[in-house]
Design an enzyme around this catalytic site. Sequence first.
Site, PDB file in Angstrom:
ATOM      1  N   GLU A  60       1.140  -1.456  -0.356  1.00  0.00           N
ATOM      2  CA  GLU A  60       0.139   0.058  -0.641  1.00  0.00           C
ATOM      3  C   GLU A  60       0.732   1.227  -0.026  1.00  0.00           C
ATOM      4  OE1 GLU A  60      -0.488  -2.880   2.361  1.00  0.00           O
ATOM      5  OE2 GLU A  60      -2.803  -3.290   1.089  1.00  0.00           O
ATOM      6  N   HIS A 129     -11.672  -5.357   7.721  1.00  0.00           N
ATOM      7  CA  HIS A 129     -12.764  -5.108   6.692  1.00  0.00           C
ATOM      8  C   HIS A 129     -14.144  -4.039   6.642  1.00  0.00           C
ATOM      9  CE1 HIS A 129     -10.063  -8.012   5.011  1.00  0.00           C
ATOM     10  NE2 HIS A 129     -10.732  -8.706   4.109  1.00  0.00           N
TER      11      HIS A 129
END
Lengths: 324, 326
Positions: A60, A129
């Site tokens: 990321e 999540h």
Amino acid sequence: MTTLTLAKAVNEGLRRAMEEDSKVLVMGEDVGKLGGVFRVTDGLQKEFGEDRVIDTPLAESGIIGTAIGLALRGYRPVCEIQFDGFVFPAADQIITQLAKMPLRSLGAIKLPVVVRIPCGGGIGAVEHHSESPEAYFTHTAGLRVMACSNPADAYTMIQDAVRCDDPIIFFEPKRRYWDKAEVDLAAPGLPLDRARTVRQGSDVTLLAYGPMVKTCLSAAAAAEEEGRNVEVIDLRSLNPLDLDVLVESVTRTGRCVVVHEAPVFSGFGAELAARITEHCFYNLEAPVLRVGGFSTPYPPSRLEDHYLPDLDRVLDAVDRVFAY
Amino acid sequence: MIVTAASPQILRPPPSDQDLRSLLLIRHFELALLRLFEQGAVSGTTHTCLGQEYVPVALAPLLLDEDFVFSNHRGHGHFLARHAEPYGLLAEIMGREGALCGGVGGSQHVYHRRFLSTGVQGESLPVATGVALKLAGSGALACAYVGDGTWGEGAVYEALNMAALWRLPLLVVVEHNGIAQSTPTSAQLAGTIGARAAAFGVRHHRITSTDVEEIRAELAPLVAAVRSEPAPLVAEFVTHRIGPHSKGDDTRSPAEIERARRSDWHARYAAADPERFARIDQEQRAFVDRLVAEVAARPLATPAAPPALAEEPDRIAAAGATGRRP
């Protein structure tokens, strides 16, 4: 008019943006062949090629850093962070480089990078999540922070975000990805930094964004049966804040409840409550109340219904602002 | 024959006047900065590259105008070896008129043409990778300076992975000075930088020379390959910092500092060609004295209004505040 899910609306918006400007790139983990875990980038690689829709390694920080480099070369990268909880490794590049570089160079450097983040819970997933990390980014000077709540807005907002020269954190409410609505693909949207009054009312103002807009609309409908006329405002842009719309509403209704999924403590609602109090102090009939998640890591999925604000918790707050 | 590091070596060819000028400009610039800090004439902090000046000077002719250079906290030399803008740089550091970035970037955040520095370790590498992604095939490259301490940062490996995977023209210049602020390399780096590069299939070259011409001869074909293949390269310079990390914060023993000094290019070049060296040294010393006097006399920089970024909520609040009882 076309019927689109929110996920498809973002997809169509991205497609339109890529057609419009060959400098627009899409990059991220599994965005190409797979089309993203929520299929938001479905078909884009096939249509625009591997040079414009780039499957990246799991990195990321590297993705955002690379996007900054691409922006320095005149490209307009749209990065997908696969899940909200995965944005933290990228925070270094977002906070220290993406947000600061344009300011440090007095605007000589433009970084038109959009960081798309599927956010929030409600899909029975695990903690990383299901998170709502918006306050980390609204706290960072130099970033625009946007959150769409419905397919029509998602379609225009993503296009406006891509066209904008500022770095943008773009939140998509993942549990609303499958919500359908009629979308006029030719209609222009509201400017990207404007809030929208999604339901007019006179007794209390609910301020929400992203996934909680729908929850607030349901609460407003339920409150109406009890004779309460509830106004609901979808912020759309968290930074900058369209304060005029908020202040006008609360000045009129005299009551305000802020709703978000993120933990209440030090959440974005605190900023809203403070701003509303500063501007509407003499019009307030009650303190601005906040409804949100708890100060705990996001719980296991079988407990998430207890964690996420729902219609009852919003209505309870509405009752409490009337009890003053 | 016993050869010590300070012994004059036979140099083929000797450094040009231009190289000596560049080396000595950076040396005197950095020394002047330390003096200015001592006098309280500069605020904030700075990191000088004393002892390491030869690295960017050696690289200067190997880089093209089209190349991008990403620098770090110890970046004044990187800048001065590439851009003839000593006034702009000093004004930036001192926050004076004529500053490269209006005085808001300072010592560690310089942006000028295709030069960009940041003080946070390793962060430039993914950015350089992104730039290199759209340079591949153009003949230009992205060059990023890092130190040995930077190899503790994860961003380095995310970038190396992508640069190798996507065959990007990325030149990583490592100034391995053996110490990360106060922590010696032996206490912070497992294995070697060469082996780490090799793990990604990235070419690695270690340079022990401090002679600019020798370094160029070694690196020229490798840098040409970065452009033509394209493929990343890690060029690791074994170098020595003879000054403090920042200002007056050297934790090394006098013996260690003396060891670093023995590797300094300065004494070696001075001994090799004393007359010419002294002439150019005097010239650059005088130039930097004039530079400092002129820039210090300038008014403070008044940067233009911040760019049209997101509207500040505070500004909206100030405009819309209603502090009156209705």
